[in-house]
Design a protein around this motif. Structure first.
Motif, PDB file in Angstrom:
ATOM      1  N   SER A  29       0.849  -1.191   0.000  1.00  0.00           N
ATOM      2  CA  SER A  29       0.000   0.000   0.000  1.00  0.00           C
ATOM      3  C   SER A  29       0.883   1.239   0.000  1.00  0.00           C
ATOM      4  O   SER A  29       1.971   1.242   0.569  1.00  0.00           O
ATOM      5  CB  SER A  29      -0.919   0.006   1.218  1.00  0.00           C
ATOM      6  OG  SER A  29      -0.168  -0.079   2.417  1.00  0.00           O
ATOM      7  N   GLY A  80      -3.040   3.896  -3.340  1.00  0.00           N
ATOM      8  CA  GLY A  80      -3.916   2.744  -3.284  1.00  0.00           C
ATOM      9  C   GLY A  80      -3.253   1.549  -2.654  1.00  0.00           C
ATOM     10  O   GLY A  80      -2.342   1.696  -1.828  1.00  0.00           O
ATOM     11  N   VAL A  83      -2.449  -3.008  -3.280  1.00  0.00           N
ATOM     12  CA  VAL A  83      -2.590  -4.322  -3.896  1.00  0.00           C
ATOM     13  C   VAL A  83      -2.772  -5.318  -2.757  1.00  0.00           C
ATOM     14  O   VAL A  83      -1.920  -5.420  -1.878  1.00  0.00           O
ATOM     15  CB  VAL A  83      -1.360  -4.695  -4.741  1.00  0.00           C
ATOM     16  CG1 VAL A  83      -1.417  -6.158  -5.173  1.00  0.00           C
ATOM     17  CG2 VAL A  83      -1.250  -3.782  -5.954  1.00  0.00           C
ATOM     18  N   SER A  88      -3.593 -11.408  -6.792  1.00  0.00           N
ATOM     19  CA  SER A  88      -3.526  -9.981  -6.467  1.00  0.00           C
ATOM     20  C   SER A  88      -4.703  -9.228  -7.074  1.00  0.00           C
ATOM     21  O   SER A  88      -5.205  -9.570  -8.150  1.00  0.00           O
ATOM     22  CB  SER A  88      -2.226  -9.372  -7.012  1.00  0.00           C
ATOM     23  OG  SER A  88      -1.100  -9.913  -6.369  1.00  0.00           O
ATOM     24  N   ASP A  89      -5.130  -8.162  -6.364  1.00  0.00           N
ATOM     25  CA  ASP A  89      -6.004  -7.173  -6.967  1.00  0.00           C
ATOM     26  C   ASP A  89      -5.324  -5.814  -6.853  1.00  0.00           C
ATOM     27  O   ASP A  89      -4.244  -5.690  -6.273  1.00  0.00           O
ATOM     28  CB  ASP A  89      -7.406  -7.178  -6.361  1.00  0.00           C
ATOM     29  CG  ASP A  89      -7.447  -6.645  -4.921  1.00  0.00           C
ATOM     30  OD1 ASP A  89      -6.508  -5.929  -4.483  1.00  0.00           O
ATOM     31  OD2 ASP A  89      -8.427  -6.920  -4.223  1.00  0.00           O
ATOM     32  N   TRP A  90      -5.953  -4.772  -7.391  1.00  0.00           N
ATOM     33  CA  TRP A  90      -5.330  -3.445  -7.375  1.00  0.00           C
ATOM     34  C   TRP A  90      -6.421  -2.393  -7.312  1.00  0.00           C
ATOM     35  O   TRP A  90      -7.360  -2.412  -8.101  1.00  0.00           O
ATOM     36  CB  TRP A  90      -4.481  -3.248  -8.640  1.00  0.00           C
ATOM     37  CG  TRP A  90      -3.710  -1.963  -8.718  1.00  0.00           C
ATOM     38  CD1 TRP A  90      -3.224  -1.217  -7.684  1.00  0.00           C
ATOM     39  CD2 TRP A  90      -3.287  -1.296  -9.914  1.00  0.00           C
ATOM     40  NE1 TRP A  90      -2.532  -0.133  -8.158  1.00  0.00           N
ATOM     41  CE2 TRP A  90      -2.559  -0.155  -9.528  1.00  0.00           C
ATOM     42  CE3 TRP A  90      -3.460  -1.557 -11.273  1.00  0.00           C
ATOM     43  CZ2 TRP A  90      -2.004   0.724 -10.448  1.00  0.00           C
ATOM     44  CZ3 TRP A  90      -2.903  -0.680 -12.188  1.00  0.00           C
ATOM     45  CH2 TRP A  90      -2.176   0.449 -11.774  1.00  0.00           C
ATOM     46  N   SER A  91      -6.292  -1.474  -6.375  1.00  0.00           N
ATOM     47  CA  SER A  91      -7.168  -0.302  -6.306  1.00  0.00           C
ATOM     48  C   SER A  91      -6.280   0.929  -6.221  1.00  0.00           C
ATOM     49  O   SER A  91      -5.290   0.942  -5.490  1.00  0.00           O
ATOM     50  CB  SER A  91      -8.094  -0.369  -5.092  1.00  0.00           C
ATOM     51  OG  SER A  91      -7.352  -0.461  -3.890  1.00  0.00           O
ATOM     52  N   VAL A  92      -6.627   1.982  -6.977  1.00  0.00           N
ATOM     53  CA  VAL A  92      -5.787   3.175  -7.011  1.00  0.00           C
ATOM     54  C   VAL A  92      -6.632   4.385  -7.368  1.00  0.00           C
ATOM     55  O   VAL A  92      -7.613   4.273  -8.121  1.00  0.00           O
ATOM     56  CB  VAL A  92      -4.627   2.998  -8.022  1.00  0.00           C
ATOM     57  CG1 VAL A  92      -5.153   2.877  -9.446  1.00  0.00           C
ATOM     58  CG2 VAL A  92      -3.605   4.100  -7.905  1.00  0.00           C
ATOM     59  N   GLY A  93      -6.285   5.534  -6.808  1.00  0.00           N
ATOM     60  CA  GLY A  93      -6.924   6.799  -7.141  1.00  0.00           C
ATOM     61  C   GLY A  93      -5.868   7.878  -7.304  1.00  0.00           C
ATOM     62  O   GLY A  93      -4.845   7.886  -6.597  1.00  0.00           O
ATOM     63  N   LEU A  96      -7.660   4.582   2.228  1.00  0.00           N
ATOM     64  CA  LEU A  96      -7.255   4.038   0.937  1.00  0.00           C
ATOM     65  C   LEU A  96      -7.783   2.628   0.701  1.00  0.00           C
ATOM     66  O   LEU A  96      -7.996   2.226  -0.437  1.00  0.00           O
ATOM     67  CB  LEU A  96      -5.728   4.030   0.807  1.00  0.00           C
ATOM     68  CG  LEU A  96      -5.028   5.380   0.918  1.00  0.00           C
ATOM     69  CD1 LEU A  96      -3.524   5.198   0.780  1.00  0.00           C
ATOM     70  CD2 LEU A  96      -5.548   6.366  -0.107  1.00  0.00           C
ATOM     71  N   ARG A  97      -7.990   1.887   1.793  1.00  0.00           N
ATOM     72  CA  ARG A  97      -8.446   0.501   1.617  1.00  0.00           C
ATOM     73  C   ARG A  97      -8.834  -0.095   2.962  1.00  0.00           C
ATOM     74  O   ARG A  97      -8.201   0.176   3.981  1.00  0.00           O
ATOM     75  CB  ARG A  97      -7.318  -0.339   1.001  1.00  0.00           C
ATOM     76  CG  ARG A  97      -7.722  -1.720   0.514  1.00  0.00           C
ATOM     77  CD  ARG A  97      -8.613  -1.627  -0.720  1.00  0.00           C
ATOM     78  NE  ARG A  97      -8.914  -2.959  -1.227  1.00  0.00           N
ATOM     79  CZ  ARG A  97      -8.233  -3.572  -2.196  1.00  0.00           C
ATOM     80  NH1 ARG A  97      -7.203  -2.958  -2.766  1.00  0.00           N
ATOM     81  NH2 ARG A  97      -8.579  -4.772  -2.602  1.00  0.00           N
ATOM     82  N   ALA A 128      -9.383  -4.099   3.919  1.00  0.00           N
ATOM     83  CA  ALA A 128      -9.259  -5.407   3.276  1.00  0.00           C
ATOM     84  C   ALA A 128      -9.253  -6.518   4.312  1.00  0.00           C
ATOM     85  O   ALA A 128      -8.710  -6.344   5.410  1.00  0.00           O
ATOM     86  CB  ALA A 128      -7.970  -5.467   2.455  1.00  0.00           C
TER      87      ALA A 128
END
Length: 202
Positions: A96, A108, A110, A116-121, A160-161, A163
């Motif tokens: 992160s 963001g 992973v 894996s996934d990925w989130s980002v802004g 940011l996340r 999880a």
């Protein structure tokens, strides 16, 4: 009346590298880390490849605690990245922080559990500034926040996340650097500390 032991600075020597960087230098209280070209962390999803060459300096992160890192860097090349790495084992981990992607800085995470996934802004306003990333470990989750270190009013840490994360597993966390597309990425880590986990999810 009890006195909190937090925040507690973590000495750089308390950590162990997941993979050795190209160079590491102590400058007073700071740690200057240069990434190996091609370093990254990713597992299987979408792109058809696996990378396990990130530079994570990790120390134990128990449930009920949080870890923060503060850093600055000149992010200019595709997928330059820095932040925090949280690891249970080779197939369960989170990275992160911030990442330079398609000409813009993003914040963001992973999250990896066998894939894996990925989130980002996009956070272009963070470019060139001293940043802080914090991960808080709960009974079954990791909460990730980030922002400008010592931010003024209106620059509070942002979520940011949130999880899922196995609370029964031994995990370790700490500063992260990776440079998938170039040599010479250098990140200055100003601080690494343990704190109490965030009381609020949001």
């Amino acid at each position: 009346m009890s006195t909190s032991i937090f925040p507690r600075p973590i000495d750089w020597a308390e950590g162990r590298w997941t993979h050795e960087p190209a160079a590491v230098e102590r400058r007073g209280d700071e740690l200057v880390v240069t990434a190996v070209e091609g370093s990254d962390a990713w597992l299987r999803t979408a792109y058809g490849f696996e990378h396990a060459s990130e530079h994570g300096l990790i120390a134990p992160l128990p449930v009920g605690r949080a870890m923060e890192v503060e850093f600055t860097a000149d992010f200019t090349e595709q997928f330059d990245q820095a932040g925090i790495f949280v690891r249970i084992d080779a197939e369960r981990w989170i990275k992160s922080g911030v990442e330079f992607c398609d000409g813009e800085l993003g914040a963001g995470a992973v999250v990896t559990d066998r894939r894996s996934d990925w989130s980002v802004g996009a956070v272009p306003e963070w470019s060139g500034r001293r940043l802080v990333i914090r991960v808080s470990r709960g009974e079954d989750a990791i909460t990730v926040r980030g922002g400008v270190a010592g931010g003024a009013a209106g620059e509070a840490m942002r979520l940011l996340r949130l999880a899922p994360f196995d609370g029964a597993a031994d995990a370790a966390a700490g500063p992260l650097v990776a440079a998938p597309s170039r040599a010479g990425l250098t990140v200055v880590f100003h601080a690494w500390r343990m704190t109490a986990a965030d009381a609020s999810i949001h």
